[in-house]
Structure formats: C-alpha cells, structure tokens
Design an enzyme around this catalytic site. Sequence first.
Site, PDB file in Angstrom:
ATOM      1  N   ARG A  95       0.849  -1.212   0.000  1.00  0.00           N
ATOM      2  CA  ARG A  95       0.000   0.000   0.000  1.00  0.00           C
ATOM      3  C   ARG A  95       0.880   1.256   0.000  1.00  0.00           C
ATOM      4  O   ARG A  95       0.574   2.226  -0.697  1.00  0.00           O
ATOM      5  CB  ARG A  95      -0.912  -0.006   1.231  1.00  0.00           C
ATOM      6  CG  ARG A  95      -1.680   1.295   1.417  1.00  0.00           C
ATOM      7  CD  ARG A  95      -2.641   1.212   2.580  1.00  0.00           C
ATOM      8  NE  ARG A  95      -3.218   2.492   2.907  1.00  0.00           N
ATOM      9  CZ  ARG A  95      -3.999   2.716   3.962  1.00  0.00           C
ATOM     10  NH1 ARG A  95      -4.289   1.724   4.782  1.00  0.00           N
ATOM     11  NH2 ARG A  95      -4.498   3.913   4.192  1.00  0.00           N
ATOM     12  N   ASN A 149     -10.537  -3.997  -0.765  1.00  0.00           N
ATOM     13  CA  ASN A 149     -10.459  -2.803  -1.615  1.00  0.00           C
ATOM     14  C   ASN A 149      -9.689  -3.056  -2.891  1.00  0.00           C
ATOM     15  O   ASN A 149      -8.842  -3.939  -2.923  1.00  0.00           O
ATOM     16  CB  ASN A 149      -9.762  -1.692  -0.830  1.00  0.00           C
ATOM     17  CG  ASN A 149     -10.732  -0.887  -0.001  1.00  0.00           C
ATOM     18  OD1 ASN A 149     -11.856  -0.653  -0.429  1.00  0.00           O
ATOM     19  ND2 ASN A 149     -10.295  -0.467   1.174  1.00  0.00           N
ATOM     20  N   CYS A 170     -18.847  -1.530   2.230  1.00  0.00           N
ATOM     21  CA  CYS A 170     -17.889  -0.513   2.651  1.00  0.00           C
ATOM     22  C   CYS A 170     -18.464   0.212   3.858  1.00  0.00           C
ATOM     23  O   CYS A 170     -19.679   0.261   4.026  1.00  0.00           O
ATOM     24  CB  CYS A 170     -17.693   0.464   1.499  1.00  0.00           C
ATOM     25  SG  CYS A 170     -16.644   1.849   1.920  1.00  0.00           S
ATOM     26  N   HIS A 200     -16.609   4.530  -2.670  1.00  0.00           N
ATOM     27  CA  HIS A 200     -15.716   5.666  -2.432  1.00  0.00           C
ATOM     28  C   HIS A 200     -15.987   6.806  -3.424  1.00  0.00           C
ATOM     29  O   HIS A 200     -15.115   7.637  -3.688  1.00  0.00           O
ATOM     30  CB  HIS A 200     -14.229   5.240  -2.467  1.00  0.00           C
ATOM     31  CG  HIS A 200     -13.849   4.444  -1.240  1.00  0.00           C
ATOM     32  ND1 HIS A 200     -12.568   4.013  -0.994  1.00  0.00           N
ATOM     33  CD2 HIS A 200     -14.579   4.020  -0.174  1.00  0.00           C
ATOM     34  CE1 HIS A 200     -12.534   3.352   0.152  1.00  0.00           C
ATOM     35  NE2 HIS A 200     -13.745   3.339   0.669  1.00  0.00           N
ATOM     36  N   TYR A 253     -14.328  10.823   0.393  1.00  0.00           N
ATOM     37  CA  TYR A 253     -13.389  10.588  -0.715  1.00  0.00           C
ATOM     38  C   TYR A 253     -13.567  11.560  -1.876  1.00  0.00           C
ATOM     39  O   TYR A 253     -12.697  11.649  -2.746  1.00  0.00           O
ATOM     40  CB  TYR A 253     -13.522   9.150  -1.243  1.00  0.00           C
ATOM     41  CG  TYR A 253     -12.860   8.132  -0.329  1.00  0.00           C
ATOM     42  CD1 TYR A 253     -13.484   7.687   0.825  1.00  0.00           C
ATOM     43  CD2 TYR A 253     -11.598   7.626  -0.607  1.00  0.00           C
ATOM     44  CE1 TYR A 253     -12.885   6.768   1.670  1.00  0.00           C
ATOM     45  CE2 TYR A 253     -10.987   6.707   0.229  1.00  0.00           C
ATOM     46  CZ  TYR A 253     -11.637   6.279   1.370  1.00  0.00           C
ATOM     47  OH  TYR A 253     -11.034   5.372   2.203  1.00  0.00           O
TER      48      TYR A 253
END
Length: 435
Positions: A95, A149, A170, A200, A253
């Site tokens: 990540r 994700n 989510c 998102h 987001y």
Amino acid sequence: MKGLKIAVIGGGSSYTPELIDGFIKRVEELPVKELCLVDIEEGRSKLEIVGNLAKRMVKKAGLDIQIKLTLNRKEAIKDADFVLTQLRVGGLAARARDEHIPLKYNVLGQETTGAGGFAKAMRTIPVILDICRDIETLSPNAWLINFTNPAGLITETILKYANVKAIGLCNVPIHMVKNTAELLEVDSSRLQIEFAGLNHLVWGRKVYLDGKDITDKVINMLCDGASLTMKNITDLNWDKDYLRALSMIPCPYHRYFYMTDEMIDDMKTALATGEGTRADQVQKVEKELFEIYADESLDIKPPQLEKRGGAYYSDAAVSLISAIYNNKKEIHTVNVRNNGAILNQPEDVVVEVNAVIDSNGAHPIAVGKLPPEISGLISSVKAYELLSVEAGVTGDYNTALKALIAHPLVPSVKTAKLILDDIIRENRGYLPQFE
Ligand code: G6P
C-alpha cells in the site's frame, strides 16, 4: 437454530477485533457456531496474536463461538455459510508503494482512489478469483461479503468472472449516517440517507430525519464548517458555493476529485515533513495495535483501533449478514449489480446504492436518472473500473494503460505510462498476470 460457520479471509488483519465485537453484539440474532480466521504464511504471527485476542473476547462475553485459526484456506471455506474477504495482497508495504509511486509524478497517491487503487486492484484480482473458485466448489451456497479494496472494483470482478453469491460492502455510507446523526445530535436510527454512486464515490442525495427531508439543513451545517470525514482523510472544507449548487452530501473521498490540488499538496507536505503517506502512518499504528493485542490481559476491542479509517465496519458487516440470514427485508447500502436502479448507468455494472436485503440477497432500490454533474464523473470512473477489471484478469499492458488514462485523476498518457511501468516493476511477484 443451526449454528453458522463464518470464514474470514485475511483473518490476521488488525481490523479483526472490530468484526469479533460485531458478532458478539449481535449473537442473539446471529447464531455463530464457528468463526474460522484464515491467513497466509506471511501473516502467521499476526493471525496468532489477533486470533488469541478473538478467543479472549469471546470467552469474556461468555459465548460458545469456536474461533479457529488456520493457514488452510480451503479448510476454512469448506461448508461456510458466509465468507468475508478483508485481505490486503502485499500488506501495508505494498500500500505504501501504491501511495508513493503516483506522488512522484504529482498525481494523487491513495489506497483506493486513482492510480494507487489501480495497483491494489491488479494485485488483488487474481487472488480474489482464486478464492471464488474455492467457494464455487467447496461451499457453493455461501454468501461472499467482500470488503477487500477497491471494494467496488473487486465486487465488479467477482460478479463478472465468478459464480458466487456476492455483495460488496464498505463502511463509508454507514459512517456518513452516524457522523451526520452526531452533527444533528439525534440517534442514527432516525436518519435515512438516499445513497447513489460508486464505492468511495457515493453521494448522499437526500437526508431524511423521521421521514422529513433535511438535506438543505445538513448542507448548511457543512457550509458552516461542520465536518463529515474519516480518520484516514484530511478534513479540508468544501467550497460552499459548489456544495450549495450540488445540493447533495459528498462522501469524504470526493475531496480527491473536488480538491485534487489541495489534497496532493497536503500529501506532499506530509511527505516533506517526514509524516509520510497514510500507509506510512498506519504501519506505525499497526505496530502499536499488535503490541496491545498481544497483551494477554486484553479481552475487548481496544479503543486504539479507532485511529483507523474503518470505524463502524463491523456494524455494517454483521448487520448485513444478519439481514440475509434472518430474511429481514432491511435497507442497507451495498455494492451490487445496478439492474436498472440508476437509469443512466448500464444494468450490468456494480454500483453503490441502497438495497433491500433479504435471504435472496440485495435488491437495489430505484434511484432514477442522476444529474450530469455526478453522472459524468460516475461514468468516467466506471469506465476506468471496467478496463481495470479486464487488465487485472488478462494482464494486458495496453488495457491497463487504457484503464489508467480513463481515470479522471491521471493526467496524461506519458504520466500514465511512467506510473504503470513503476507499478509493474515494484509489484514483481504480485502480478503473475503481467509476467
Ligand atoms: C475507510 C475506507 C476503507 C479504507 C480505510 C483506510 O474505512 O472505507 O476502505 O481501507 O478507510 O483506513 P486506514 O486507517 O487503513 O487508513
């Protein structure tokens, strides 16, 4: 009542105590007999630490839930009633690379949005499809609840390329409901938000309190500086004129789309000051969390977990599972095949909308036609997602390039190529489809 078997893939995650807490709270409506936490060899030590905490939590609650820890995924999936996927291929180190690579080129570097999310998707698609193959053969009636994700894109992959009963989930929508209820100082059960969009990238189109439309009131509160955000996203204020013109509640987001320059500047400042990207920070939080989890006197979900972005994640997950199991016909916000709910999106793509949940799954509630100011963005991001799914399945370089270029936050072909080449090089070993 028959006892349920739940398999959690990525069971060694630092979020697992959140999930266990959710099952403990809902034990009366959800008779869980066995919770099987599964991880891979690299996650063995995390699995043991978090698994032992899970055992202590269940014991403290006085419940007869068997917690099993295993590295054998097939054994975990076999005969499961629900399979939950919360894995992170490559862990937080991967990540961190996803977040750093685009920033080198002045492009947003984020876990799930834009080029960072693309890299995560490329690593995840082969793994999730492998898991689906196991479910198809070992527990074909199981429900797959996917939080992995980028959750919308991964759910899109599952529904296109596997034959399993799956719902994507989510915590953003439930977080927005709870957060708005806090602002209004009311109990969240009195509030309903009509959500529509993608994961998102979801807007609260209308907010109802006891059935009365209070959307304008919430927008005014946001314009007056009230905050609706999550731990993982810097809380920059929305532009008031745009918010009033939009007349909907953006999700946290949306800052990456509506304030791209400011958000990139914010990330670059964090890099320059040594704070690092969110993954760099979360790696420190995780170390601290696992030290706390390892303390044998701990037998509850520790408050330190609240430093993470996943608040209310267990509420969303366990209440969804309960709605399926108990045929509740309750409304939840999920990632599901559109099936005509959003009129100006294709029927067969995954969208994030409110849906009625019963034992046959999620039935999206009609949204109608979305206005151009949001349907344009949804279409671009959906085009990016569809191309990414193809690239993740086939490993075709040109499709991957088309996917990145389709994303509204990737500026040019030249930059997209630089980013894509870095992603492929820095993910060696995790992208078998590109090798
Ligand atoms: C939110 C999002 C998740 C995301 C998480 C990151 O909860 O909905 O999809 O993974 O934040 O939180 P973190 O603490 O890991 O940055």
